[in-house]
Design a protein around this motif. Structure first.
Motif, PDB file in Angstrom:
ATOM      1  N   PRO A 178       0.840  -1.213   0.000  1.00  0.00           N
ATOM      2  CA  PRO A 178       0.000   0.000   0.000  1.00  0.00           C
ATOM      3  C   PRO A 178       0.866   1.250   0.000  1.00  0.00           C
ATOM      4  CG  PRO A 178      -0.780  -1.592   1.618  1.00  0.00           C
ATOM      5  CD  PRO A 178       0.529  -2.111   1.121  1.00  0.00           C
ATOM      6  N   ASP A 179       0.373   2.306  -0.633  1.00  0.00           N
ATOM      7  CA  ASP A 179       1.148   3.534  -0.752  1.00  0.00           C
ATOM      8  C   ASP A 179       1.344   4.250   0.572  1.00  0.00           C
ATOM      9  OD1 ASP A 179       1.530   3.128  -3.429  1.00  0.00           O
ATOM     10  OD2 ASP A 179       0.051   4.608  -4.106  1.00  0.00           O
ATOM     11  N   ASP A 180       0.591   3.857   1.613  1.00  0.00           N
ATOM     12  CA  ASP A 180       0.821   4.483   2.920  1.00  0.00           C
ATOM     13  C   ASP A 180       1.935   3.787   3.709  1.00  0.00           C
ATOM     14  OD1 ASP A 180      -0.485   2.144   3.556  1.00  0.00           O
ATOM     15  OD2 ASP A 180      -2.073   3.077   4.750  1.00  0.00           O
ATOM     16  N   THR A 181       2.573   2.771   3.092  1.00  0.00           N
ATOM     17  CA  THR A 181       3.772   2.174   3.684  1.00  0.00           C
ATOM     18  C   THR A 181       4.886   3.216   3.655  1.00  0.00           C
ATOM     19  OG1 THR A 181       3.128   0.018   2.792  1.00  0.00           O
ATOM     20  CG2 THR A 181       5.389   0.248   3.560  1.00  0.00           C
ATOM     21  N   LYS A 182       5.604   3.344   4.763  1.00  0.00           N
ATOM     22  CA  LYS A 182       6.643   4.372   4.863  1.00  0.00           C
ATOM     23  C   LYS A 182       8.031   3.746   4.714  1.00  0.00           C
ATOM     24  CE  LYS A 182       3.870   7.237   7.992  1.00  0.00           C
ATOM     25  NZ  LYS A 182       3.802   7.824   9.358  1.00  0.00           N
ATOM     26  N   ILE A 183       8.719   4.133   3.646  1.00  0.00           N
ATOM     27  CA  ILE A 183      10.046   3.607   3.352  1.00  0.00           C
ATOM     28  C   ILE A 183      11.023   4.782   3.211  1.00  0.00           C
ATOM     29  CG2 ILE A 183      11.432   2.240   1.732  1.00  0.00           C
ATOM     30  CD1 ILE A 183       8.865   0.814   0.894  1.00  0.00           C
ATOM     31  N   VAL A 184      12.231   4.611   3.728  1.00  0.00           N
ATOM     32  CA  VAL A 184      13.283   5.617   3.582  1.00  0.00           C
ATOM     33  C   VAL A 184      14.420   5.019   2.762  1.00  0.00           C
ATOM     34  CG1 VAL A 184      14.865   7.172   4.776  1.00  0.00           C
ATOM     35  CG2 VAL A 184      12.688   6.578   5.839  1.00  0.00           C
ATOM     36  N   ILE A 185      14.890   5.784   1.772  1.00  0.00           N
ATOM     37  CA  ILE A 185      16.023   5.354   0.951  1.00  0.00           C
ATOM     38  C   ILE A 185      17.064   6.475   0.911  1.00  0.00           C
ATOM     39  CG2 ILE A 185      14.594   3.833  -0.471  1.00  0.00           C
ATOM     40  CD1 ILE A 185      14.790   5.960  -2.701  1.00  0.00           C
ATOM     41  N   GLN A 186      18.199   6.192   0.286  1.00  0.00           N
ATOM     42  CA  GLN A 186      19.270   7.178   0.168  1.00  0.00           C
ATOM     43  C   GLN A 186      19.453   7.622  -1.284  1.00  0.00           C
ATOM     44  OE1 GLN A 186      20.751   3.848   1.869  1.00  0.00           O
ATOM     45  NE2 GLN A 186      19.105   4.530   3.203  1.00  0.00           N
ATOM     46  N   ASP A 187      19.963   8.833  -1.435  1.00  0.00           N
ATOM     47  CA  ASP A 187      20.160   9.448  -2.745  1.00  0.00           C
ATOM     48  C   ASP A 187      21.346   8.785  -3.455  1.00  0.00           C
ATOM     49  OD1 ASP A 187      20.808  11.226  -4.876  1.00  0.00           O
ATOM     50  OD2 ASP A 187      19.905  12.901  -3.781  1.00  0.00           O
ATOM     51  N   PRO A 188      21.145   8.255  -4.656  1.00  0.00           N
ATOM     52  CA  PRO A 188      22.245   7.581  -5.363  1.00  0.00           C
ATOM     53  C   PRO A 188      23.364   8.525  -5.792  1.00  0.00           C
ATOM     54  CG  PRO A 188      20.334   7.790  -6.791  1.00  0.00           C
ATOM     55  CD  PRO A 188      19.879   8.194  -5.418  1.00  0.00           C
ATOM     56  N   ARG A 189      23.097   9.828  -5.776  1.00  0.00           N
ATOM     57  CA  ARG A 189      24.134  10.797  -6.156  1.00  0.00           C
ATOM     58  C   ARG A 189      25.118  11.067  -5.022  1.00  0.00           C
ATOM     59  NH1 ARG A 189      19.806  15.213  -7.933  1.00  0.00           N
ATOM     60  NH2 ARG A 189      19.029  14.427  -5.919  1.00  0.00           N
ATOM     61  N   SER A 190      24.727  10.756  -3.791  1.00  0.00           N
ATOM     62  CA  SER A 190      25.580  11.063  -2.648  1.00  0.00           C
ATOM     63  C   SER A 190      25.843   9.863  -1.747  1.00  0.00           C
ATOM     64  CB  SER A 190      24.939  12.176  -1.799  1.00  0.00           C
ATOM     65  OG  SER A 190      23.631  11.803  -1.387  1.00  0.00           O
ATOM     66  N   SER A 191      25.185   8.753  -2.005  1.00  0.00           N
ATOM     67  CA  SER A 191      25.269   7.591  -1.112  1.00  0.00           C
ATOM     68  C   SER A 191      25.582   6.333  -1.911  1.00  0.00           C
ATOM     69  CB  SER A 191      23.939   7.412  -0.362  1.00  0.00           C
ATOM     70  OG  SER A 191      23.854   6.157   0.253  1.00  0.00           O
ATOM     71  N   ILE A 192      26.570   5.561  -1.444  1.00  0.00           N
ATOM     72  CA  ILE A 192      26.900   4.327  -2.155  1.00  0.00           C
ATOM     73  C   ILE A 192      25.794   3.286  -1.999  1.00  0.00           C
ATOM     74  CG2 ILE A 192      29.396   4.623  -2.192  1.00  0.00           C
ATOM     75  CD1 ILE A 192      29.609   2.959   0.310  1.00  0.00           C
ATOM     76  N   SER A 193      25.071   3.325  -0.879  1.00  0.00           N
ATOM     77  CA  SER A 193      23.940   2.396  -0.731  1.00  0.00           C
ATOM     78  C   SER A 193      22.789   2.816  -1.641  1.00  0.00           C
ATOM     79  CB  SER A 193      23.481   2.325   0.731  1.00  0.00           C
ATOM     80  OG  SER A 193      23.261   3.609   1.272  1.00  0.00           O
ATOM     81  N   GLY A 194      22.591   4.120  -1.800  1.00  0.00           N
ATOM     82  CA  GLY A 194      21.574   4.598  -2.740  1.00  0.00           C
ATOM     83  C   GLY A 194      21.911   4.230  -4.172  1.00  0.00           C
ATOM     84  N   LEU A 195      23.192   4.316  -4.521  1.00  0.00           N
ATOM     85  CA  LEU A 195      23.631   3.905  -5.854  1.00  0.00           C
ATOM     86  C   LEU A 195      23.418   2.409  -6.044  1.00  0.00           C
ATOM     87  CD1 LEU A 195      25.057   4.381  -8.561  1.00  0.00           C
ATOM     88  CD2 LEU A 195      27.256   4.213  -7.350  1.00  0.00           C
ATOM     89  N   ALA A 196      23.693   1.630  -4.992  1.00  0.00           N
ATOM     90  CA  ALA A 196      23.495   0.177  -5.073  1.00  0.00           C
ATOM     91  C   ALA A 196      22.022  -0.162  -5.298  1.00  0.00           C
ATOM     92  CB  ALA A 196      24.007  -0.494  -3.808  1.00  0.00           C
ATOM     93  N   LEU A 197      21.109   0.571  -4.637  1.00  0.00           N
ATOM     94  CA  LEU A 197      19.673   0.341  -4.859  1.00  0.00           C
ATOM     95  C   LEU A 197      19.304   0.636  -6.307  1.00  0.00           C
ATOM     96  CD1 LEU A 197      16.731  -0.183  -4.040  1.00  0.00           C
ATOM     97  CD2 LEU A 197      16.617   2.217  -3.280  1.00  0.00           C
ATOM     98  N   MET A 198      19.834   1.724  -6.835  1.00  0.00           N
ATOM     99  CA  MET A 198      19.528   2.091  -8.213  1.00  0.00           C
ATOM    100  C   MET A 198      19.961   0.989  -9.176  1.00  0.00           C
ATOM    101  SD  MET A 198      20.531   5.704 -10.038  1.00  0.00           S
ATOM    102  CE  MET A 198      22.212   5.221 -10.451  1.00  0.00           C
ATOM    103  N   LEU A 199      21.129   0.420  -8.935  1.00  0.00           N
ATOM    104  CA  LEU A 199      21.617  -0.649  -9.800  1.00  0.00           C
ATOM    105  C   LEU A 199      20.902  -1.965  -9.527  1.00  0.00           C
ATOM    106  CD1 LEU A 199      25.410   0.242  -9.708  1.00  0.00           C
ATOM    107  CD2 LEU A 199      23.828   0.564 -11.620  1.00  0.00           C
ATOM    108  N   TRP A 200      20.470  -2.170  -8.295  1.00  0.00           N
ATOM    109  CA  TRP A 200      19.680  -3.344  -7.942  1.00  0.00           C
ATOM    110  C   TRP A 200      18.375  -3.355  -8.744  1.00  0.00           C
ATOM    111  CZ3 TRP A 200      17.403  -4.097  -2.317  1.00  0.00           C
ATOM    112  CH2 TRP A 200      16.842  -5.383  -2.203  1.00  0.00           C
ATOM    113  N   ILE A 201      17.684  -2.234  -8.745  1.00  0.00           N
ATOM    114  CA  ILE A 201      16.431  -2.142  -9.500  1.00  0.00           C
ATOM    115  C   ILE A 201      16.690  -2.299 -10.995  1.00  0.00           C
ATOM    116  CG2 ILE A 201      14.643  -0.488 -10.204  1.00  0.00           C
ATOM    117  CD1 ILE A 201      14.431   0.384  -7.312  1.00  0.00           C
TER     118      ILE A 201
END
Length: 327
Positions: free
Chosen positions: A146-169
């Motif tokens: 559901p869209d009311d689920t609250k998820i926090v992610i990191q920005d792929p431009r400044s975070s290596i984990s955020g970049l990893a998520l982008m490549l994961w998807i």
């Protein structure tokens, strides 16, 4: 007068001795050298062997290194990962690491003679199992929450984990990655600059799930005796994340740099990684892992891009990410 002379002489001798101590400068991310990271213990352990002064220089490692170029004062760099090593390698600043990697305990074969792995994990979404009854077991199921689920992610431009998520998807959805981001976006409470801000929001109860790593719950299990944090394991597989060290070609301490890289694969260094960097060590038998690591679920399928693939996909994948409206 004699007392004053003796004190002054002692200070002078100490200064001369300190000046004769070789210094090894290691560029490292902030988290690595922080008081709660592996840096302090590694510094003490290596200095006990090397008769040197190990100095961590912290910050955003690769941008600093590329800005300094051949003027860099770094002898060794630690904390890179395969999503950024193509740019690091292209700089021409690195020398071969010279270490034997035949007996690493990672789930992939490692043949790179420039960048030396010291730990690994898998990107994952962490949830509180006392608050979320049925966590998604696939990325498709995550997108269908559901869209009311609250998820926090990191920005792929400044975070290596955020970049990893982008490549994961990207590795799962390919040309349909932008559509997947569009489904995920309504559930994203915020996009943080770095990992610590995002994880802090999760532990403060401001989010149902947070982008992190499958090894993150080990901290709660071991340090807090808290079993409530769990990584959601997805059928499609999880993106492999390996951290690396490298020797600077122009170092004026080549022998010390070699000794440090040898130390990176030593049992002393590797046994420090699980409970300080909260990751799987790159060279340590399972029976030497802390007990809490045995409780961690791990993915059956490993998703991984070579550095060339990751570099080629980074800008197109970022364009897909930017096409979505983020809060």
């Amino acid at each position: 007068m004699k007392t004053t002379f003796f004190a002054a002489s002692t200070l002078l001798l100490a200064s001369v001795a300190h000046a004769d101590t070789p210094v090894l400068q290691v560029y490292a991310p902030d988290y690595f050298a922080s008081e709660w990271g592996p840096g302090p213990g590694i510094e003490a352990g290596f200095e006990a062997q090397c008769g040197c002064d190990l100095k961590f220089v912290t910050g955003d490692v690769l941008p600093r290194l590329l800005l300094e170029g051949e003027r860099t004062e770094a002898d060794v760099v630690i904390g890179l990962n395969t999503d950024v090593t193509a740019r690091a390698r292209a700089s021409g600043l690195f020398a071969p690491h010279g270490q034997n990697t035949d007996d690493l305990t990672m789930p992939i074969d490692w043949t790179d003679d420039t960048f030396l792995p010291f730990d690994y994990s898998y990107t994952a979404f962490i949830y509180d199992n006392t608050k979320m009854d049925s966590a998604p077991t696939s990325f498709d199921a995550l997108l269908a929450l559901p869209d009311d689920t609250k998820i926090v992610i990191q920005d792929p431009r400044s975070s290596i984990s955020g970049l990893a998520l982008m490549l994961w998807i990207k590795s799962i959805y390919g040309d349909n990655a932008a559509e997947a981001w569009g489904k995920l976006a309504p559930k994203i409470v915020t996009v943080t600059k770095g990992w610590s801000e995002a994880y802090g929001m999760f532990t403060d109860g401001e989010a149902d799930m947070v982008l992190s790593f499958v090894t993150s719950p080990a901290y709660h299990i071991i340090a807090e005796e808290d079993l409530s944090k769990t990584a959601a394991i997805f059928d499609e597989g999880h993106y492999f994340f390996v951290e690396l060290a490298g020797k600077i070609k122009g170092t004026d301490q080549p022998e010390l740099a070699d000794k440090f890289l040898e130390y990176v694969l030593s049992e002393e260094f590797q046994t420090a990684i699980p409970t300080s960097n909260w990751s799987f060590p790159a060279k340590l038998a399972d029976d030497k892992l802390p007990e809490g690591f045995a409780k961690l679920p791990v993915p059956a399928k490993t998703l991984f891009y070579t550095e060339e693939e990751a570099e080629a996909l980074r800008n197109p994948a970022l364009d897909e990410w930017l096409s979505v409206s983020w809060r």
